[in-house]
Design an enzyme around this catalytic site. Structure first.
Site, PDB file in Angstrom:
ATOM      1  N   GLU A  60       0.810  -1.222   0.000  1.00  0.00           N
ATOM      2  CA  GLU A  60       0.000   0.000   0.000  1.00  0.00           C
ATOM      3  C   GLU A  60       0.840   1.267   0.000  1.00  0.00           C
ATOM      4  O   GLU A  60       0.503   2.256  -0.649  1.00  0.00           O
ATOM      5  CB  GLU A  60      -0.973   0.007   1.186  1.00  0.00           C
ATOM      6  CG  GLU A  60      -2.203  -0.863   1.000  1.00  0.00           C
ATOM      7  CD  GLU A  60      -1.931  -2.339   1.252  1.00  0.00           C
ATOM      8  OE1 GLU A  60      -0.815  -2.673   1.707  1.00  0.00           O
ATOM      9  OE2 GLU A  60      -2.826  -3.163   1.005  1.00  0.00           O
ATOM     10  N   HIS A 129     -11.767  -4.862   8.118  1.00  0.00           N
ATOM     11  CA  HIS A 129     -12.226  -4.665   6.738  1.00  0.00           C
ATOM     12  C   HIS A 129     -13.524  -3.868   6.700  1.00  0.00           C
ATOM     13  O   HIS A 129     -14.271  -3.945   5.729  1.00  0.00           O
ATOM     14  CB  HIS A 129     -12.474  -6.012   6.038  1.00  0.00           C
ATOM     15  CG  HIS A 129     -11.243  -6.783   5.720  1.00  0.00           C
ATOM     16  ND1 HIS A 129     -10.461  -7.371   6.673  1.00  0.00           N
ATOM     17  CD2 HIS A 129     -10.637  -7.065   4.536  1.00  0.00           C
ATOM     18  CE1 HIS A 129      -9.442  -7.996   6.099  1.00  0.00           C
ATOM     19  NE2 HIS A 129      -9.524  -7.823   4.806  1.00  0.00           N
TER      20      HIS A 129
END
Lengths: 336, 341
Positions: A60, A129
């Site tokens: 990321e 999540h």
């Protein structure tokens, strides 16, 4: 009937902007041939190929860093963060680099880029999540924060985000593009939608309900229920959090005199607190009751459906809160 | 005169002429003198913020930049003054920025840690250790997309090679064969801590093997050696063969920041490295291999000192920003001095 979904809005905005400007490209995990974990970029690979869709390793910081770096030399990158929870791994690139490029350089450089982040809770996705982290980014000067709730807004706002000269954090609630919100395929023409212009989804006179992303649906459902009880709600979706349509909010409050803010993020430190503070500072003259917030409970998002539904501010809790605000605001304040 | 001309054209060391050699020496001298004067100017109250002096490491910045073209781009780190001047940045605008003036490189909004020169493709020093590495990688991605032969260079230290940003970027750049030079200035210390206490490997360059790109160790105090590896790495990058990790072994003469007495370093180590000062080594090369005279070498130093005198005078006369200038440049499209709500 047109079958144009939230996922269609996102994909069409990317495709149309890539057609318009060769500098635009996508970088992220599984954004290539596979079309992404939610199928949002499906079909783009065949049309645009690997120079426009950089299917990256699970890195990321490098994904967002590459987007920032490319933006410094003429690129118009769209970085995709598969779940906004993972943006934590890229925070240096977002907060310390992109957000400050223009400022630190005295206006000589800028980072025109979009970070698309799939956000929110959607059925037992669990604590890592499911978070709604948009308010973190509103706290960083230099970033713009977009939070659409309809397919049309998704398309028009993403087009604006891609053309924007500043770094834009673009939140997409996964509950808006799974199931019936998933890729369908009809094309709807949508022009770029300017930032800082809210949208009234339902006009009303008793209370202004500010909500965005998935929560806007719950707010509308609450408004339906309350209409039958004679409570008239105005549902106001700001669509962008930074910049925020404070003029639009003020105009609504002049009509209703009451304000309730509902969002999925935990109430503590959520963007509702900022809206509430602004209203207290600037709309005291038109408010006839205390400002109220309905947010997620201040917990991580639990896995069990029964707990998950309890934590989220869904239709029932929003309905109850509006009813209490209109009928007996002082008692409700005590419960906060 | 004839003698001088003959010497300039005929004598070369490692493929350079005397004239080119004197230019390399001029840049290295400029960096050293700039840093020395900056330390004094800070003590005298002209510089409000941090300084991380690069004295001792000049040969890396100058050697790398000698291999670059005009359209190449660079990112740097907290010890970036040399990287800027190696690239040809204007010391006057650098001083003006250090003095926090509105005509400085960053209009007084950056200081030492964020200095840029966009016209030179210098995309910025960086206050975050390792922060410039992903940015150069991304710039290289865009250069490659554009079909350009330009390369991106990123400077960082041995300490930054322990950051995730380094490892993610090397993997990405190797995978996509991006035109990047990862230039590690290994000065043996990450802030106050010896390299041997923050990593097991002796060579940062060995980390390249893990990601499938070449890792090269070079004497970072030998400007011609640095230039040579940079030329090889840029050629590789320009021909589409991808990135190179260059580890330049060097030493910072001063502490981590201006004011750090660096007592954590053994005296013998410091003395040994001072004997290998690039500003002692390179004039000897120029003398012995290119026949430079004392007068020519002295002229370099004198011209640098005269330039810095002028630059500092100019910088001292530059205007201060107004307090309200702080509200500008938060966003590109809000130049009117109104912070966005």
């Amino acid at each position: 009937m047109t079958n144009f979904t939230f996922a269609d809005g996102i994909r069409q905005a990317i495709a149309e902007e890539m057609d318009r400007d060769p500098a635009v490209f996508v970088i992220g995990e599984d954004v290539g041939e596979s079309g992404g974990v939610f199928g949002v970029t499906k079909g783009l690979w065949d049309r645009f190929g690997p120079d426009r869709l950089w299917d990256s390793p699970i890195s990321e910081e490098a994904i967002v860093g590459a987007a920032v770096g490319a933006s410094l030399v003429g690129g118009r990158p769209i970085a995709e963060i598969m779940f906004s929870d993972f943006s934590m791994l890229a925070m240096d690139m977002i907060v310390n680099q992109a957000a400050k490029t223009h400022y630190m350089t005295g206006g000589k450089l800028s980072s025109p880029m979009v970070v698309r982040m799939i956000t929110g809770t959607n059925g037992s996705t669990g604590a890592q999540h499911s978070q709604s982290l948009e308010s973190w980014f509103t706290h960083v000067p230099g970033l713009k924060v977009v939070a659409p709730s309809t397919p049309e807004d998704a398309k028009g706002l993403l087009k604006s985000a891609i053309r924007d000269p500043d770094p834009v954090m673009f939140f997409e609630h996964k509950g808006l593009y799974t199931g019936r919100g998933g890729p369908a395929g009809d094309v709807v023409e949508v022009d770029p939608i300017p930032f800082g212009v809210g949208r009234i989804h339902r006009a009303g006179t008793d209370v202004t309900v500010v909500s965005y992303l998935k929560t806007r649906e719950y707010a509308l459902a609450a408004a339906e229920t309350l209409a039958e009880e004679g409570i008239s709600c105005e549902v106001f979706d700001p669509r962008t959090l930074v910049p925020f349509d404070y003029e639009g909010l003020r105009a609504s409050l002049e009509k209703t005199g009451r304000l309730l803010i509902a969002h999925e993020a935990p109430a503590r430190g959520g963007f509702g607190a900022e809206i509430a503070a602004w209203a207290a500072e600037n709309c005291h003259d038109v408010l006839r009751s205390p400002v109220m917030r309905v947010g997620g409970h201040n917990t991580p998002i639990p896995y069990a459906p029964v707990m998950e539904q309890f934590v989220l501010p869904m239709t029932e809790r929003i309905t109850d809160s509006i009813r209490a605000l209109v009928q007996n605001p002082s008692r409700q304040l005590q419960s906060l | 005169m004839t003698d001088a001309l003959t010497r300039t054209t005929a004598r070369t060391a490692a493929g350079i002429t005397l004239e080119e050699g004197l230019e390399l020496l001029r840049k290295m001298t400029l960096i050293r003198r700039f840093e020395e004067r900056a330390a004094r100017l800070r003590a005298a109250g002209f510089i409000p913020g941090f300084l991380h002096p690069c004295s001792g490491q000049e040969a890396v910045a100058v050697g790398i930049s000698a291999a670059l073209r005009k359209d190449d781009v660079l990112t740097s780190n907290h010890r970036g003054h040399g990287h800027l001047m190696g690239r040809g940045a204007d010391p006057a605008q650098m001083y003006a920025e250090l003095f926090a003036r509105s005509t400085g490189y960053n209009a007084g909004k950056g200081g030492s840690l964020h200095m840029i020169d966009a016209d030179l493709g210098f995309l910025g020093a960086n206050g975050i250790v390792g922060g410039g590495i992903p940015l150069a990688t991304g710039a290289a991605l865009q250069l490659k997309r554009r079909g350009s032969e330009a390369v991106a260079v990123t400077y960082f230290g041995d300490g930054a090679s322990n950051e995730g940003a380094f490892h993610e970027s090397l993997n990405l750049a190797a995978l996509w064969k991006l035109p990047v030079l990862f230039v590690c200035e290994n000065n043996l210390y990450g802030e106050f801590t010896r390299q041997s206490e923050h990593m097991v490997l002796e060579n940062v360059a060995d980390r390249a093997a893990a990601y499938g790109l070449p890792g090269v160790v070079v004497d970072g105090n030998d400007v011609l050696a640095v230039k040579k590896v940079a030329e090889e790495a840029t050629e590789r990058a320009r021909s589409g063969m991808g990135p190179t990790l260059i580890e330049a072994k060097t030493y910072r003469h001063k502490g981590h920041f201006e004011g750090d007495m660096a007592r954590y370093r053994p005296k013998e180590e410091v003395e040994a490295w001072l004997k290998r000062d690039p500003l002692l080594l390179f004039p000897e090369v120029l003398r012995e291999e290119l026949g430079a005279t004392d007068a020519e070498l002295d002229a370099v130093r004198e011209s640098v000192e005269a330039q810095l005198d002028r630059d500092i005078e100019w910088a001292k006369e530059q205007p201060h920003p107004t307090p309200e200038d702080a509200l500008r440049h938060v966003y590109v499209d809000s130049h009117n001095g109104k912070a966005l709500r």
